[in-house]
Enzyme design. Structure first.
Site, mmCIF file in Angstrom:
data_model
loop_
_atom_site.group_PDB
_atom_site.id
_atom_site.type_symbol
_atom_site.label_atom_id
_atom_site.label_comp_id
_atom_site.label_asym_id
_atom_site.label_seq_id
_atom_site.Cartn_x
_atom_site.Cartn_y
_atom_site.Cartn_z
ATOM 1 C CB THR A 12 -0.954 0.043 1.413
ATOM 2 O OG1 THR A 12 0.113 -0.172 2.407
ATOM 3 C CG2 THR A 12 -2.030 -0.966 1.256
ATOM 4 N NE ARG A 40 -0.694 1.576 9.804
ATOM 5 C CZ ARG A 40 0.353 1.121 10.322
ATOM 6 N NH1 ARG A 40 0.332 0.748 11.531
ATOM 7 N NH2 ARG A 40 1.537 0.993 9.688
ATOM 8 N NE ARG A 100 19.494 -0.553 1.021
ATOM 9 C CZ ARG A 100 18.877 0.723 1.273
ATOM 10 N NH1 ARG A 100 19.394 1.672 1.970
ATOM 11 N NH2 ARG A 100 17.441 0.703 0.788
ATOM 12 C CB CYS A 129 16.368 5.747 -4.166
ATOM 13 S SG CYS A 129 16.065 6.771 -2.712
ATOM 14 C CD GLN A 156 18.630 11.759 -1.199
ATOM 15 O OE1 GLN A 156 19.503 11.733 -0.628
ATOM 16 N NE2 GLN A 156 17.357 10.798 -0.656
ATOM 17 C CB SER A 159 7.930 10.354 -3.964
ATOM 18 O OG SER A 159 9.229 10.419 -4.768
ATOM 19 N NE ARG A 235 13.648 13.873 1.858
ATOM 20 C CZ ARG A 235 14.004 12.833 1.538
ATOM 21 N NH1 ARG A 235 13.755 12.439 0.365
ATOM 22 N NH2 ARG A 235 14.139 11.651 2.409
ATOM 23 C CG HIS A 242 16.105 11.086 -5.245
ATOM 24 N ND1 HIS A 242 15.118 11.481 -4.810
ATOM 25 C CD2 HIS A 242 16.402 10.144 -4.358
ATOM 26 C CE1 HIS A 242 14.565 10.907 -3.844
ATOM 27 N NE2 HIS A 242 15.361 9.967 -3.357
ATOM 28 C CG ASN A 315 12.432 9.180 -6.034
ATOM 29 O OD1 ASN A 315 12.052 9.651 -6.875
ATOM 30 N ND2 ASN A 315 11.712 9.123 -4.849
HETATM 31 P P1 NAP Z 1 5.286 4.406 2.709
HETATM 32 O O1 NAP Z 1 4.678 5.084 1.474
HETATM 33 O O2 NAP Z 1 5.382 5.103 3.966
HETATM 34 O O3 NAP Z 1 4.713 2.693 2.938
HETATM 35 C C1 NAP Z 1 4.961 2.059 3.937
HETATM 36 C C2 NAP Z 1 4.475 0.512 3.564
HETATM 37 O O4 NAP Z 1 4.932 -0.308 4.837
HETATM 38 C C3 NAP Z 1 3.075 0.301 3.588
HETATM 39 O O5 NAP Z 1 2.433 -0.402 2.865
HETATM 40 C C4 NAP Z 1 2.697 0.114 5.188
HETATM 41 O O6 NAP Z 1 1.558 -0.457 5.051
HETATM 42 C C5 NAP Z 1 3.685 -0.901 5.384
HETATM 43 N N1 NAP Z 1 3.966 -1.299 6.745
HETATM 44 C C6 NAP Z 1 4.195 -0.250 7.648
HETATM 45 N N2 NAP Z 1 4.461 -1.107 8.797
HETATM 46 C C7 NAP Z 1 4.115 -2.378 8.556
HETATM 47 C C8 NAP Z 1 4.105 -3.364 9.246
HETATM 48 N N3 NAP Z 1 4.376 -3.391 10.444
HETATM 49 N N4 NAP Z 1 3.932 -4.697 8.732
HETATM 50 C C9 NAP Z 1 3.737 -4.666 7.321
HETATM 51 N N5 NAP Z 1 3.734 -3.612 6.568
HETATM 52 C C10 NAP Z 1 3.901 -2.309 6.992
HETATM 53 O O7 NAP Z 1 6.845 4.143 2.553
HETATM 54 P P2 NAP Z 1 7.501 3.761 1.153
HETATM 55 O O8 NAP Z 1 8.035 5.143 0.531
HETATM 56 O O9 NAP Z 1 6.851 2.781 0.298
HETATM 57 O O10 NAP Z 1 8.834 2.940 1.727
HETATM 58 C C11 NAP Z 1 8.838 1.837 2.247
HETATM 59 C C12 NAP Z 1 10.156 1.358 2.773
HETATM 60 O O11 NAP Z 1 11.031 1.064 1.647
HETATM 61 C C13 NAP Z 1 11.070 2.408 3.423
HETATM 62 O O12 NAP Z 1 10.862 2.519 4.751
HETATM 63 C C14 NAP Z 1 12.349 1.663 3.003
HETATM 64 O O13 NAP Z 1 12.798 0.935 3.668
HETATM 65 C C15 NAP Z 1 12.166 1.218 1.579
HETATM 66 N N6 NAP Z 1 12.430 2.293 0.371
HETATM 67 C C16 NAP Z 1 13.595 2.281 -0.174
HETATM 68 C C17 NAP Z 1 13.850 3.041 -1.134
HETATM 69 C C18 NAP Z 1 15.126 2.717 -1.855
HETATM 70 O O14 NAP Z 1 16.107 3.692 -1.715
HETATM 71 N N7 NAP Z 1 15.592 1.936 -2.427
HETATM 72 C C19 NAP Z 1 13.283 4.073 -1.511
HETATM 73 C C20 NAP Z 1 12.135 4.467 -0.640
HETATM 74 C C21 NAP Z 1 11.725 3.400 0.300
HETATM 75 P P3 NAP Z 1 0.199 0.190 5.701
HETATM 76 O O15 NAP Z 1 -0.224 1.097 4.656
HETATM 77 O O16 NAP Z 1 -0.705 -0.777 5.946
HETATM 78 O O17 NAP Z 1 0.545 1.167 6.881
HETATM 79 O O1 3JN Z 2 14.878 9.675 1.686
HETATM 80 C C1 3JN Z 2 15.023 8.891 0.210
HETATM 81 O O2 3JN Z 2 14.922 9.589 -0.670
HETATM 82 C C2 3JN Z 2 15.212 7.520 0.182
HETATM 83 C C3 3JN Z 2 14.792 6.832 1.366
HETATM 84 C C4 3JN Z 2 15.022 5.837 1.749
HETATM 85 C C5 3JN Z 2 14.555 5.097 3.024
HETATM 86 C C6 3JN Z 2 13.623 5.485 3.738
HETATM 87 C C7 3JN Z 2 13.049 5.054 5.041
HETATM 88 C C8 3JN Z 2 13.818 3.863 5.553
HETATM 89 C C9 3JN Z 2 15.388 3.694 3.772
HETATM 90 C C10 3JN Z 2 16.299 3.493 2.765
HETATM 91 O O3 3JN Z 2 15.844 2.819 1.731
HETATM 92 O O4 3JN Z 2 17.629 3.274 3.090
HETATM 93 C C11 3JN Z 2 14.904 3.531 4.686
HETATM 94 C C12 3JN Z 2 15.729 2.430 5.381
HETATM 95 O O5 3JN Z 2 15.222 1.190 5.001
HETATM 96 O O6 3JN Z 2 16.319 2.380 6.252
#
Ligand code: NAP
Ligand code: 3JN
Length: 341
Positions: A12, A40, A100, A129, A156, A159, A235, A242, A315
């Site tokens: 989601t 949720r 990682r 990213c 950055q 999103s 940011r 990004h 990103n």
């Molecule tokens: P987001 O829009 O806030 O979405 C968070 C997602 O995690 C939602 O689907 C949420 O579900 C789910 N979640 C939260 N708590 C949970 C739990 N206890 N059990 C299962 N699911 C749970 O965040 P996003 O931007 O998609 O990013 C999510 C994560 O991806 C980040 O924290 C980071 O680790 C990673 N990320 C990586 C990159 C990268 O650089 N490669 C970039 C962005 C993000 P609900 O809707 O039910 O709350």
């Molecule tokens: O801030 C951004 O532009 C990228 C964010 C990545 C991010 C956000 C929350 C938690 C990460 C990540 O991918 O490193 C994490 C995390 O997994 O620590």
């Protein structure tokens, strides 16, 4: 069986939604898909390839009988559930920072180190990213002329922080234009019409965790422990895309023309570089696309073997969901991913 049983953990969220789009657009061979999130969201319905699918809570039970599990629900969720999914037979591609830098976990960008995928023990990490777009652009140059030092400033998009931050920028921009003073929730200060040189937490050495990730991950992916890297991550009030201003010092001189020539042939890279017509990468036009865009390539007038350039990518796509799906596709191409366990 023709396809794979896929799970998206964090379906989601911003990255989860992009996972669904990328899997659909690339016709990823799926027999089934599980959309998982927190309690949720359980019961919420989402569409995948015109089919309505109910979101389920992420539990050990919901991670059974999965071939490939794409995780994007944060590091805490990954730390707990990724080993459970791997133990149950799935190959996990994890978008969080949880694994990682674990020496036993490959950190992969398919254009650079696809062979590292073969060393996985159930979990493969997707880089941050900002790291992905940096290494996609710099590795082709490094192969020709070893890089000694990188100084990078990132710009950055919100999103990268998730859905709540996208809402925060939208709300604040309206409030400021209406003469109101926004109250920040997601970030420590107002993000609309502002810049925040703070991404992730500050560490004792004055750098942020995001800046540390960018340096450490770059060295791990490129198998280049001795590259010196200093980053400043900022940011900016942009929704998607990004951008990075990068100064690179090579072992030997490299002209801007040579770098352009190498990058024009590099996988996943598109050069947009013609100052006469103001052609250079921009986050606005990179949004929704798959390439890493490079432009403004020029000599570094402060460094004999140096070049400066401007690198932009979506990103959420190459920086997150697309790279993870490309890892899965690479495994399929090499016959390293088995359907049905
Ligand atoms: P987001 O829009 O806030 O979405 C968070 C997602 O995690 C939602 O689907 C949420 O579900 C789910 N979640 C939260 N708590 C949970 C739990 N206890 N059990 C299962 N699911 C749970 O965040 P996003 O931007 O998609 O990013 C999510 C994560 O991806 C980040 O924290 C980071 O680790 C990673 N990320 C990586 C990159 C990268 O650089 N490669 C970039 C962005 C993000 P609900 O809707 O039910 O709350
Ligand atoms: O801030 C951004 O532009 C990228 C964010 C990545 C991010 C956000 C929350 C938690 C990460 C990540 O991918 O490193 C994490 C995390 O997994 O620590």
């Amino acid at each position: 069986m023709n396809g794979y049983s896929v799970a998206i953990v964090g379906a989601t969220g911003m990255v989860g939604q992009e996972f669904i789009k990328v899997l659909e657009q690339r016709h990823f061979p799926m027999d089934s898909i599980q959309l998982l999130a927190s309690d949720r969201s359980a019961g919420k319905k989402l569409f995948v390839s015109h089919q309505e699918i109910e979101v389920r809570e992420t539990t050990s039970e919901s991670l059974k009988d999965i071939d490939i599990a794409l995780f994007s629900a944060g590091a805490e969720v990954s730390r707990y559930f990724a080993p459970i999914a791997a133990q149950a037979g799935a190959v996990v591609v994890d978008n969080s920072s949880a694994f990682r830098m674990d020496p036993k976990v490959p950190l992969v960008v398919p254009e650079i180190n696809p062979e590292d995928i073969g060393k996985h023990k159930g979990i493969i990490a997707n880089p941050n990213c900002s790291t992905i777009q940096l290494v996609v652009a710099l590795y082709p140059l490094h192969r020709v002329n070893a890089i000694k030092r990188i100084v990078v400033s990132t710009y950055q998009a919100v999103s990268g922080t998730g859905l709540a931050a996208v809402d925060e920028l939208t709300t604040q921009a309206k409030q400021v234009l209406e003469g109101q003073t926004p109250v920040p929730h997601v970030y420590p200060h107002q993000i609309a019409f502002n810049l925040l040189p703070e991404i992730d937490v500050f560490m004792d050495n004055g750098y942020t965790k995001e800046e540390q990730k960018l340096a450490e991950e770059t060295r791990k992916i490129m198998h280049a422990d001795d590259i010196a890297i200093s980053a400043t991550c900022v940011r900016v009030p942009v929704f998607t895309g990004h951008s990075e201003a990068v100064s690179v010092e090579f072992s030997h001189p490299m002209s801007a023309d040579e770098a352009q020539y190498i990058l024009a042939q590099a996988p996943g890279v598109k050069v947009l570089d013609d100052t006469a017509i103001s052609l250079y990468p921009q986050p606005w036009s990179a949004a929704g696309t798959d390439e890493v865009f490079v432009g403004r390539i020029r000599q570094d007038t402060s460094c004999a073997n140096g070049l400066v350039m401007w690198i932009v990518a979506d990103n959420l796509r190459k920086g997150a969901a697309l790279n993870a799906v490309q890892i899965a596709e690479e495994m399929i191409r090499r016959d390293w991913l088995k359907a049905g366990g």
